[in-house]
Motif scaffolding. Structure first.
Motif, PDB file in Angstrom:
ATOM      1  N   TRP A 112     -16.921 -15.873   3.433  1.00  0.00           N
ATOM      2  CA  TRP A 112     -18.381 -15.878   3.518  1.00  0.00           C
ATOM      3  C   TRP A 112     -18.924 -15.947   4.935  1.00  0.00           C
ATOM      4  O   TRP A 112     -20.147 -15.842   5.130  1.00  0.00           O
ATOM      5  CB  TRP A 112     -18.939 -17.033   2.688  1.00  0.00           C
ATOM      6  N   VAL A 113     -18.072 -16.144   5.906  1.00  0.00           N
ATOM      7  CA  VAL A 113     -18.544 -16.165   7.293  1.00  0.00           C
ATOM      8  C   VAL A 113     -17.877 -15.055   8.092  1.00  0.00           C
ATOM      9  O   VAL A 113     -18.540 -14.127   8.560  1.00  0.00           O
ATOM     10  CB  VAL A 113     -18.289 -17.539   7.960  1.00  0.00           C
ATOM     11  N   ARG A 114     -16.552 -15.136   8.199  1.00  0.00           N
ATOM     12  CA  ARG A 114     -15.864 -14.191   9.072  1.00  0.00           C
ATOM     13  C   ARG A 114     -15.877 -12.751   8.545  1.00  0.00           C
ATOM     14  O   ARG A 114     -16.410 -11.843   9.185  1.00  0.00           O
ATOM     15  CB  ARG A 114     -14.418 -14.657   9.262  1.00  0.00           C
ATOM     16  N   VAL A 115     -15.316 -12.530   7.383  1.00  0.00           N
ATOM     17  CA  VAL A 115     -15.188 -11.172   6.851  1.00  0.00           C
ATOM     18  C   VAL A 115     -16.545 -10.601   6.462  1.00  0.00           C
ATOM     19  O   VAL A 115     -16.860  -9.439   6.770  1.00  0.00           O
ATOM     20  CB  VAL A 115     -14.227 -11.157   5.643  1.00  0.00           C
ATOM     21  N   LEU A 116     -17.375 -11.396   5.788  1.00  0.00           N
ATOM     22  CA  LEU A 116     -18.678 -10.903   5.335  1.00  0.00           C
ATOM     23  C   LEU A 116     -19.501 -10.358   6.491  1.00  0.00           C
ATOM     24  O   LEU A 116     -20.024  -9.236   6.428  1.00  0.00           O
ATOM     25  CB  LEU A 116     -19.438 -12.026   4.623  1.00  0.00           C
ATOM     26  N   PHE A 117     -19.609 -11.127   7.584  1.00  0.00           N
ATOM     27  CA  PHE A 117     -20.474 -10.699   8.681  1.00  0.00           C
ATOM     28  C   PHE A 117     -19.805  -9.678   9.590  1.00  0.00           C
ATOM     29  O   PHE A 117     -20.500  -8.970  10.330  1.00  0.00           O
ATOM     30  CB  PHE A 117     -20.982 -11.918   9.450  1.00  0.00           C
ATOM     31  N   CYS A 118     -18.493  -9.581   9.510  1.00  0.00           N
ATOM     32  CA  CYS A 118     -17.822  -8.453  10.154  1.00  0.00           C
ATOM     33  C   CYS A 118     -18.244  -7.157   9.469  1.00  0.00           C
ATOM     34  O   CYS A 118     -18.561  -6.155  10.131  1.00  0.00           O
ATOM     35  CB  CYS A 118     -16.307  -8.633  10.087  1.00  0.00           C
ATOM     36  N   PHE A 119     -18.284  -7.172   8.151  1.00  0.00           N
ATOM     37  CA  PHE A 119     -18.746  -6.011   7.386  1.00  0.00           C
ATOM     38  C   PHE A 119     -20.230  -5.739   7.633  1.00  0.00           C
ATOM     39  O   PHE A 119     -20.649  -4.581   7.743  1.00  0.00           O
ATOM     40  CB  PHE A 119     -18.498  -6.215   5.902  1.00  0.00           C
ATOM     41  N   VAL A 120     -21.036  -6.797   7.699  1.00  0.00           N
ATOM     42  CA  VAL A 120     -22.470  -6.615   7.937  1.00  0.00           C
ATOM     43  C   VAL A 120     -22.692  -5.968   9.306  1.00  0.00           C
ATOM     44  O   VAL A 120     -23.547  -5.088   9.461  1.00  0.00           O
ATOM     45  CB  VAL A 120     -23.211  -7.966   7.853  1.00  0.00           C
ATOM     46  N   TYR A 121     -21.922  -6.373  10.289  1.00  0.00           N
ATOM     47  CA  TYR A 121     -22.034  -5.819  11.636  1.00  0.00           C
ATOM     48  C   TYR A 121     -21.757  -4.312  11.636  1.00  0.00           C
ATOM     49  O   TYR A 121     -22.536  -3.527  12.181  1.00  0.00           O
ATOM     50  CB  TYR A 121     -21.056  -6.546  12.559  1.00  0.00           C
ATOM     51  N   THR A 122     -20.656  -3.907  11.006  1.00  0.00           N
ATOM     52  CA  THR A 122     -20.330  -2.479  10.970  1.00  0.00           C
ATOM     53  C   THR A 122     -21.307  -1.707  10.089  1.00  0.00           C
ATOM     54  O   THR A 122     -21.598  -0.535  10.365  1.00  0.00           O
ATOM     55  CB  THR A 122     -18.892  -2.270  10.460  1.00  0.00           C
ATOM     56  N   THR A 123     -21.833  -2.351   9.046  1.00  0.00           N
ATOM     57  CA  THR A 123     -22.839  -1.692   8.209  1.00  0.00           C
ATOM     58  C   THR A 123     -24.104  -1.403   9.007  1.00  0.00           C
ATOM     59  O   THR A 123     -24.741  -0.355   8.827  1.00  0.00           O
ATOM     60  CB  THR A 123     -23.174  -2.566   6.981  1.00  0.00           C
ATOM     61  N   ALA A 124     -24.473  -2.324   9.897  1.00  0.00           N
ATOM     62  CA  ALA A 124     -25.638  -2.091  10.751  1.00  0.00           C
ATOM     63  C   ALA A 124     -25.414  -0.888  11.665  1.00  0.00           C
ATOM     64  O   ALA A 124     -26.323  -0.097  11.906  1.00  0.00           O
ATOM     65  CB  ALA A 124     -25.941  -3.334  11.582  1.00  0.00           C
ATOM     66  N   LEU A 125     -24.183  -0.730  12.159  1.00  0.00           N
ATOM     67  CA  LEU A 125     -23.861   0.437  12.976  1.00  0.00           C
ATOM     68  C   LEU A 125     -23.975   1.727  12.157  1.00  0.00           C
ATOM     69  O   LEU A 125     -24.472   2.748  12.639  1.00  0.00           O
ATOM     70  CB  LEU A 125     -22.454   0.307  13.554  1.00  0.00           C
ATOM     71  N   ILE A 126     -23.478   1.669  10.928  1.00  0.00           N
ATOM     72  CA  ILE A 126     -23.588   2.834  10.047  1.00  0.00           C
ATOM     73  C   ILE A 126     -25.056   3.177   9.806  1.00  0.00           C
ATOM     74  O   ILE A 126     -25.441   4.356   9.806  1.00  0.00           O
ATOM     75  CB  ILE A 126     -22.858   2.574   8.719  1.00  0.00           C
ATOM     76  N   SER A 127     -25.884   2.165   9.599  1.00  0.00           N
ATOM     77  CA  SER A 127     -27.314   2.397   9.378  1.00  0.00           C
ATOM     78  C   SER A 127     -27.954   3.066  10.584  1.00  0.00           C
ATOM     79  O   SER A 127     -28.805   3.950  10.445  1.00  0.00           O
ATOM     80  CB  SER A 127     -28.030   1.073   9.083  1.00  0.00           C
ATOM     81  N   ARG A 128     -27.536   2.656  11.776  1.00  0.00           N
ATOM     82  CA  ARG A 128     -28.072   3.273  12.989  1.00  0.00           C
ATOM     83  C   ARG A 128     -27.657   4.743  13.060  1.00  0.00           C
ATOM     84  O   ARG A 128     -28.467   5.615  13.393  1.00  0.00           O
ATOM     85  CB  ARG A 128     -27.575   2.512  14.219  1.00  0.00           C
ATOM     86  N   CYS A 129     -26.394   5.018  12.763  1.00  0.00           N
ATOM     87  CA  CYS A 129     -25.920   6.412  12.735  1.00  0.00           C
ATOM     88  C   CYS A 129     -26.696   7.229  11.714  1.00  0.00           C
ATOM     89  O   CYS A 129     -27.101   8.370  11.980  1.00  0.00           O
ATOM     90  CB  CYS A 129     -24.424   6.449  12.389  1.00  0.00           C
ATOM     91  N   TYR A 130     -26.897   6.647  10.542  1.00  0.00           N
ATOM     92  CA  TYR A 130     -27.556   7.369   9.461  1.00  0.00           C
ATOM     93  C   TYR A 130     -29.005   7.689   9.819  1.00  0.00           C
ATOM     94  O   TYR A 130     -29.522   8.756   9.472  1.00  0.00           O
ATOM     95  CB  TYR A 130     -27.495   6.559   8.176  1.00  0.00           C
ATOM     96  N   ALA A 131     -29.670   6.768  10.512  1.00  0.00           N
ATOM     97  CA  ALA A 131     -31.048   7.025  10.930  1.00  0.00           C
ATOM     98  C   ALA A 131     -31.115   8.233  11.852  1.00  0.00           C
ATOM     99  O   ALA A 131     -31.997   9.102  11.719  1.00  0.00           O
ATOM    100  CB  ALA A 131     -31.619   5.789  11.629  1.00  0.00           C
TER     101      ALA A 131
END
Length: 395
Positions: A112-131
């Motif tokens: 709930w801390v390490r893996v979850l927010f590692c995924f959230v971080y990369t998801t934010a990058l994907i969102s930036r690419c998608y925009a």
């Protein structure tokens, strides 16, 4: 960057030395106890985030500076928060603190801390690419259900993966071994988690390839080129460490490399996005914004970013003034609160045969020639300034 961790403490043994000797004999490896070096690692990592925080703070203070507004500060800030929590999860899972009290909850810290927010971080990058993909490749706006749906689905998948992992037995994922007094992780859980992280980075690489022909004011392709390089390097580092040294948190060198390596990549990616415009907003704010807006104008991207990339309000008015200075004779234009570096009534825009744009003061009593500029985001066709408004219909 992945989901294993542990640390040594002594409670079931007469001393910490006895505990370490027991683990060294059991695992047939040299073990380094937690010491001041681990405290220094936490301090260095925190300092990295402190520097990035200062850049973000300045960015928010100067959020009306057009080059900064184009960087999507809310999304970049979300990346920073996710990165901080990822780093916080690294501290116990990489073995920099004794696993006692709340730190012994290996499953919660890891999932709930390490893996979850590692995924959230990369998801934010994907969102930036998608925009960027929506604007430049699909010619669609960055709003509406279809735009937000991919990000929502990715976050839902990450949340679902965390819930399933939490529901599974610790024997199948990660748990605290009371006898050995460290976190125990299964290879299957590590392999699945790393594989999913690789999928995220492959998506980012794929979208970067789609954006490779963008030669716009914001250097998106070059930014993502460096971002992907850092991300792949971090993933390779993590894979090598986890596959070759599953008990790496017990070895000082490996746990330092994992924690500081992650912290460096997290902050470097954010600074790649915002550092330069933040520095220029302090060093040469008017000159840089003036040049930035001019290049945006000549790239033919003003309306696309006006409508999609958080550049609103007075942005269109500024460019309306610039258009007037190009297509009409230079003359004084009065407007309340006018920005002399954006509104250019005294200069005319000239584009040479190589596509280089310059500003020239018109000769007295001579009309300004109507100039054509090159659109560099599409097929490099010549278009007049009056045709720029047509792009708004695409959006």
């Amino acid at each position: 960057m992945a989901a294993v961790g542990g640390a040594v403490r002594s409670s079931m043994f007469d001393s910490e030395e006895e505990h370490i000797q027991h683990l060294e004999k059991l695992f047939d490896m040299h073990i380094n106890p937690i010491d001041n070096v681990d405290t220094a690692v936490i301090a260095i990592g925190s300092a990295m985030f402190g520097v990035t925080f200062l850049f973000l703070a300045v960015a928010w203070l100067k959020r009306n500076f057009h080059p900064i507004r184009a960087k999507n500060l809310p999304l970049t800030t979300a990346m920073f928060i996710a990165g901080v929590l990822w780093f916080v999860g690294d501290i116990p899972m990489n073995g920099h603190v004794l696993l006692k009290g709340s730190f012994s909850n290996c499953k919660e810290w890891n999932i709930w801390v390490r893996v979850l927010f590692c995924f959230v971080y990369t998801t934010a990058l994907i969102s930036r690419c998608y925009a960027l993909d929506r604007v430049f490749i699909q010619n669609r706006p960055t709003r509406g259900l279809i735009y937000y749906l991919p990000t929502v689905l990715l976050l839902a998948f990450v949340l679902g993966y965390s819930i399933v992992t939490e529901a599974l037995s610790s024997k199948l994922t990660i748990g605290y071994d009371k006898e050995l007094e460290l976190c125990s992780t299964t290879k299957g859980y590590v392999y699945v988690t790393l594989s999913l992280l690789w999928v995220n980075w492959l998506i980012i690489i794929f979208m970067m390839i789609r954006l490779r022909n963008i030669q716009s004011t914001f250097n998106e392709f070059y930014e993502f080129l460096f971002i992907c390089a850092f991300g792949i390097a971090a993933m390779v580092k993590t894979n090598v460490v986890h596959y070759t040294h599953p008990k790496y948190p017990l070895v000082r060198g490996y746990r330092i490399a994992e924690t500081l390596g992650d912290a460096f990549v997290i902050n470097a990616i954010i600074l790649i996005i915002i550092a330069y415009p933040v520095v220029m907003s302090i060093w040469q704010p008017h000159e840089y914004e003036h040049t930035w807006l001019l290049r945006l104008r000549t790239d033919g991207l003003q309306n696309m970013y006006d409508a999609n990339m958080n550049i609103r309000e007075d942005f269109s008015q500024s460019y309306a003034r610039m258009n007037t200075s190009v297509n009409q004779p230079a003359k004084k234009m009065a407007r309340p609160n006018a920005n002399p570096f954006i509104d250019m009534p005294e200069y005319a825009l000239h584009v040479d045969q190589n596509g280089m744009a310059t500003l020239r003061a018109p000769e007295p009593n001579s009309p300004t020639d109507e100039t054509t500029v090159t659109s560099r985001y599409s097929d490099h066709s010549m278009i007049t300034v009056d045709e720029y408004e047509k792009f708004r219909h695409i959006l």
